[in-house]
Design a protein around this motif. Structure first.
Motif, PDB file in Angstrom:
ATOM      1  N   ALA A  95      59.800 -22.247   4.616  1.00 30.37           N
ATOM      2  CA  ALA A  95      60.719 -21.123   4.833  1.00 30.37           C
ATOM      3  C   ALA A  95      60.871 -20.830   6.324  1.00 30.37           C
ATOM      4  CB  ALA A  95      60.214 -19.883   4.087  1.00 30.37           C
ATOM      5  N   GLU A  96      59.772 -20.862   7.059  1.00 27.68           N
ATOM      6  CA  GLU A  96      59.841 -20.641   8.508  1.00 27.68           C
ATOM      7  C   GLU A  96      60.684 -21.721   9.190  1.00 27.68           C
ATOM      8  OE1 GLU A  96      55.524 -18.392   9.000  1.00 27.68           O
ATOM      9  OE2 GLU A  96      55.655 -20.547   9.361  1.00 27.68           O
ATOM     10  N   ALA A  97      60.500 -22.955   8.771  1.00 27.66           N
ATOM     11  CA  ALA A  97      61.281 -24.058   9.334  1.00 27.66           C
ATOM     12  C   ALA A  97      62.765 -23.898   9.012  1.00 27.66           C
ATOM     13  CB  ALA A  97      60.756 -25.390   8.820  1.00 27.66           C
ATOM     14  N   ALA A  98      63.065 -23.469   7.794  1.00 30.33           N
ATOM     15  CA  ALA A  98      64.462 -23.280   7.403  1.00 30.33           C
ATOM     16  C   ALA A  98      65.128 -22.174   8.222  1.00 30.33           C
ATOM     17  CB  ALA A  98      64.552 -22.956   5.913  1.00 30.33           C
ATOM     18  N   ILE A  99      64.406 -21.096   8.447  1.00 31.23           N
ATOM     19  CA  ILE A  99      64.955 -20.001   9.249  1.00 31.23           C
ATOM     20  C   ILE A  99      65.230 -20.465  10.670  1.00 31.23           C
ATOM     21  CG2 ILE A  99      64.364 -17.788  10.339  1.00 31.23           C
ATOM     22  CD1 ILE A  99      62.975 -17.077   7.650  1.00 31.23           C
ATOM     23  N   ALA A 100      64.274 -21.143  11.263  1.00 33.52           N
ATOM     24  CA  ALA A 100      64.449 -21.613  12.637  1.00 33.52           C
ATOM     25  C   ALA A 100      65.590 -22.620  12.737  1.00 33.52           C
ATOM     26  CB  ALA A 100      63.148 -22.218  13.154  1.00 33.52           C
ATOM     27  N   ALA A 101      65.687 -23.531  11.780  1.00 35.13           N
ATOM     28  CA  ALA A 101      66.761 -24.527  11.798  1.00 35.13           C
ATOM     29  C   ALA A 101      68.123 -23.859  11.625  1.00 35.13           C
ATOM     30  CB  ALA A 101      66.530 -25.567  10.711  1.00 35.13           C
ATOM     31  N   GLY A 102      68.200 -22.920  10.688  1.00 30.73           N
ATOM     32  CA  GLY A 102      69.456 -22.218  10.463  1.00 30.73           C
ATOM     33  C   GLY A 102      69.906 -21.432  11.684  1.00 30.73           C
ATOM     34  N   HIS A 103      68.962 -20.757  12.324  1.00 34.61           N
ATOM     35  CA  HIS A 103      69.310 -19.977  13.516  1.00 34.61           C
ATOM     36  C   HIS A 103      69.644 -20.868  14.706  1.00 34.61           C
ATOM     37  CE1 HIS A 103      68.934 -15.925  12.044  1.00 34.61           C
ATOM     38  NE2 HIS A 103      67.807 -16.248  11.443  1.00 34.61           N
ATOM     39  N   ALA A 104      68.968 -22.001  14.826  1.00 38.44           N
ATOM     40  CA  ALA A 104      69.294 -22.938  15.910  1.00 38.44           C
ATOM     41  C   ALA A 104      70.716 -23.472  15.735  1.00 38.44           C
ATOM     42  CB  ALA A 104      68.280 -24.086  15.941  1.00 38.44           C
ATOM     43  N   TRP A 132      66.255 -14.295   1.989  1.00 37.41           N
ATOM     44  CA  TRP A 132      65.171 -14.370   1.016  1.00 37.41           C
ATOM     45  C   TRP A 132      63.936 -15.028   1.618  1.00 37.41           C
ATOM     46  CZ3 TRP A 132      64.972 -11.711  -3.307  1.00 37.41           C
ATOM     47  CH2 TRP A 132      66.163 -11.189  -3.798  1.00 37.41           C
ATOM     48  N   LYS A 133      64.136 -15.871   2.580  1.00 32.77           N
ATOM     49  CA  LYS A 133      63.007 -16.533   3.229  1.00 32.77           C
ATOM     50  C   LYS A 133      62.220 -15.538   4.093  1.00 32.77           C
ATOM     51  CE  LYS A 133      65.215 -21.063   3.184  1.00 32.77           C
ATOM     52  NZ  LYS A 133      65.213 -21.063   1.765  1.00 32.77           N
ATOM     53  N   TYR A 134      62.928 -14.629   4.762  1.00 28.46           N
ATOM     54  CA  TYR A 134      62.245 -13.592   5.539  1.00 28.46           C
ATOM     55  C   TYR A 134      61.341 -12.759   4.635  1.00 28.46           C
ATOM     56  CZ  TYR A 134      65.061 -14.249   9.770  1.00 28.46           C
ATOM     57  OH  TYR A 134      65.636 -14.745  10.898  1.00 28.46           O
ATOM     58  N   LEU A 136      60.020 -13.613   1.726  1.00 32.11           N
ATOM     59  CA  LEU A 136      58.894 -14.426   1.276  1.00 32.11           C
ATOM     60  C   LEU A 136      57.792 -14.467   2.334  1.00 32.11           C
ATOM     61  CD1 LEU A 136      58.808 -17.764  -0.486  1.00 32.11           C
ATOM     62  CD2 LEU A 136      57.884 -17.685   1.810  1.00 32.11           C
ATOM     63  N   ILE A 137      58.177 -14.744   3.578  1.00 34.24           N
ATOM     64  CA  ILE A 137      57.209 -14.848   4.676  1.00 34.24           C
ATOM     65  C   ILE A 137      56.537 -13.503   4.913  1.00 34.24           C
ATOM     66  CG2 ILE A 137      56.939 -15.269   7.151  1.00 34.24           C
ATOM     67  CD1 ILE A 137      59.417 -17.206   6.815  1.00 34.24           C
ATOM     68  N   GLY A 138      57.327 -12.457   5.016  1.00 34.88           N
ATOM     69  CA  GLY A 138      56.773 -11.135   5.283  1.00 34.88           C
ATOM     70  C   GLY A 138      55.853 -10.649   4.187  1.00 34.88           C
ATOM     71  N   ASN A 139      56.237 -10.836   2.946  1.00 34.85           N
ATOM     72  CA  ASN A 139      55.423 -10.384   1.832  1.00 34.85           C
ATOM     73  C   ASN A 139      54.103 -11.157   1.754  1.00 34.85           C
ATOM     74  OD1 ASN A 139      55.163  -8.477  -0.196  1.00 34.85           O
ATOM     75  ND2 ASN A 139      56.177  -9.728  -1.739  1.00 34.85           N
ATOM     76  N   TYR A 140      54.158 -12.434   2.091  1.00 33.36           N
ATOM     77  CA  TYR A 140      52.938 -13.247   2.083  1.00 33.36           C
ATOM     78  C   TYR A 140      52.017 -12.844   3.228  1.00 33.36           C
ATOM     79  CZ  TYR A 140      49.891 -17.335   2.172  1.00 33.36           C
ATOM     80  OH  TYR A 140      48.798 -18.161   2.173  1.00 33.36           O
ATOM     81  N   ARG A 141      52.556 -12.730   4.420  1.00 31.21           N
ATOM     82  CA  ARG A 141      51.728 -12.402   5.592  1.00 31.21           C
ATOM     83  C   ARG A 141      51.243 -10.951   5.569  1.00 31.21           C
ATOM     84  NH1 ARG A 141      50.313 -17.277   6.640  1.00 31.21           N
ATOM     85  NH2 ARG A 141      51.909 -18.586   7.567  1.00 31.21           N
ATOM     86  N   LEU A 142      52.093 -10.032   5.158  1.00 34.87           N
ATOM     87  CA  LEU A 142      51.749  -8.615   5.183  1.00 34.87           C
ATOM     88  C   LEU A 142      50.914  -8.196   3.979  1.00 34.87           C
ATOM     89  CD1 LEU A 142      52.110  -5.826   6.532  1.00 34.87           C
ATOM     90  CD2 LEU A 142      54.213  -5.575   5.196  1.00 34.87           C
ATOM     91  N   ASN A 143      51.323  -8.623   2.788  1.00 37.86           N
ATOM     92  CA  ASN A 143      50.694  -8.134   1.566  1.00 37.86           C
ATOM     93  C   ASN A 143      49.874  -9.167   0.819  1.00 37.86           C
ATOM     94  OD1 ASN A 143      51.904  -5.558   1.867  1.00 37.86           O
ATOM     95  ND2 ASN A 143      53.827  -6.407   1.100  1.00 37.86           N
ATOM     96  N   VAL A 145      51.013 -11.527  -0.917  1.00 38.72           N
ATOM     97  CA  VAL A 145      51.681 -11.883  -2.157  1.00 38.72           C
ATOM     98  C   VAL A 145      52.084 -13.343  -2.063  1.00 38.72           C
ATOM     99  CG1 VAL A 145      53.690 -11.458  -3.637  1.00 38.72           C
ATOM    100  CG2 VAL A 145      52.502  -9.540  -2.539  1.00 38.72           C
ATOM    101  N   LEU A 146      51.542 -14.133  -2.988  1.00 41.07           N
ATOM    102  CA  LEU A 146      51.816 -15.568  -2.996  1.00 41.07           C
ATOM    103  C   LEU A 146      53.264 -15.816  -3.379  1.00 41.07           C
ATOM    104  CD1 LEU A 146      48.620 -16.902  -4.768  1.00 41.07           C
ATOM    105  CD2 LEU A 146      49.127 -16.916  -2.323  1.00 41.07           C
ATOM    106  N   PRO A 147      53.934 -16.747  -2.699  1.00 43.54           N
ATOM    107  CA  PRO A 147      55.300 -17.095  -3.084  1.00 43.54           C
ATOM    108  C   PRO A 147      55.298 -17.656  -4.493  1.00 43.54           C
ATOM    109  CG  PRO A 147      54.706 -18.088  -0.974  1.00 43.54           C
ATOM    110  CD  PRO A 147      53.463 -17.502  -1.551  1.00 43.54           C
ATOM    111  N   ASP A 148      56.230 -17.186  -5.314  1.00 41.67           N
ATOM    112  CA  ASP A 148      56.307 -17.723  -6.666  1.00 41.67           C
ATOM    113  C   ASP A 148      57.214 -18.953  -6.667  1.00 41.67           C
ATOM    114  OD1 ASP A 148      58.919 -16.836  -6.603  1.00 41.67           O
ATOM    115  OD2 ASP A 148      58.610 -15.185  -7.971  1.00 41.67           O
ATOM    116  N   ASP A 149      57.290 -19.595  -7.803  1.00 42.37           N
ATOM    117  CA  ASP A 149      58.096 -20.794  -7.925  1.00 42.37           C
ATOM    118  C   ASP A 149      59.487 -20.514  -8.453  1.00 42.37           C
ATOM    119  OD1 ASP A 149      56.119 -22.456  -6.947  1.00 42.37           O
ATOM    120  OD2 ASP A 149      55.227 -22.753  -8.925  1.00 42.37           O
ATOM    121  N   ALA A 150      59.815 -19.238  -8.657  1.00 42.76           N
ATOM    122  CA  ALA A 150      61.137 -18.895  -9.189  1.00 42.76           C
ATOM    123  C   ALA A 150      62.186 -19.006  -8.081  1.00 42.76           C
ATOM    124  CB  ALA A 150      61.129 -17.476  -9.749  1.00 42.76           C
TER     125      ALA A 150
END
Length: 154
Positions: A95-104, A132-134, A136-143, A145-150
């Motif tokens: 997700a982090e890679a996708a965000i960086a690639a999209g913004h680049a 949605w990637k933001y 996922l990353i924030g919820n995992y790092r802050l809380n 919460v493991l990313p689900d597979d949905a």
């Protein structure tokens, strides 16, 4: 079907990110060539070449950094995937890679338009929304919460 209804594999996400990073590199090179060969300096700047403009120079420095960060995050995600690390960490890295690639890619496209007056067609990102990637990353790092597979967040 799109990424919201059909989950991608991690390999698909890596491939999509690689395409975006490569496209950003291509746009950067096209824009560099235009500035070097065709662009004129801003009237009243006192400069002989557009490539001497400190704002243009800064813009290219910013783009280069964005693209290299995206490439580095892409490499990190690939290493984590191939090393078989924790699936949650792999999903976050993707997700982090996708965000960086999209913004680049977005920054390179905007710079192309700003500096050349042209806009090259870009691939649609509607099927892979970064918002949605933001989350996922924030919820995992802050809380924790493991990313689900949905859905697709890789």
């Amino acid at each position: 079907m799109n990424a919201l209804t059909l989950p991608d594999s991690p390999e698909d996400a890596l491939a999509r990110n690689a395409v975006q990073v490569q496209r950003a590199r291509e746009l950067l090179q096209q824009t560099l060539a235009f500035i070097r060969q065709q662009a004129r300096p801003w009237p009243g700047s006192g400069l002989e070449r557009a490539s001497d403009d400190p704002y243009v120079i800064s813009r290219f420095g910013d783009l280069q950094i964005r693209i290299e960060v995206a490439a580095a995050l892409q490499d990190r995600a690939r290493r984590q995937l191939h090393a078989g690390q924790d699936p949650a960490e792999i999903r976050v890295a993707l997700a982090e890679a996708a965000i960086a690639a999209g913004h680049a890619l977005l920054a390179a496209g905007n710079a192309e338009f700003e500096l050349t007056g042209q806009r090259s067609p870009q691939p649609s990102t509607l099927d892979d929304p970064l918002r949605w990637k933001y989350r996922l990353i924030g919820n995992y790092r802050l809380n924790g919460v493991l990313p689900d597979d949905a859905g697709s967040v890789v």
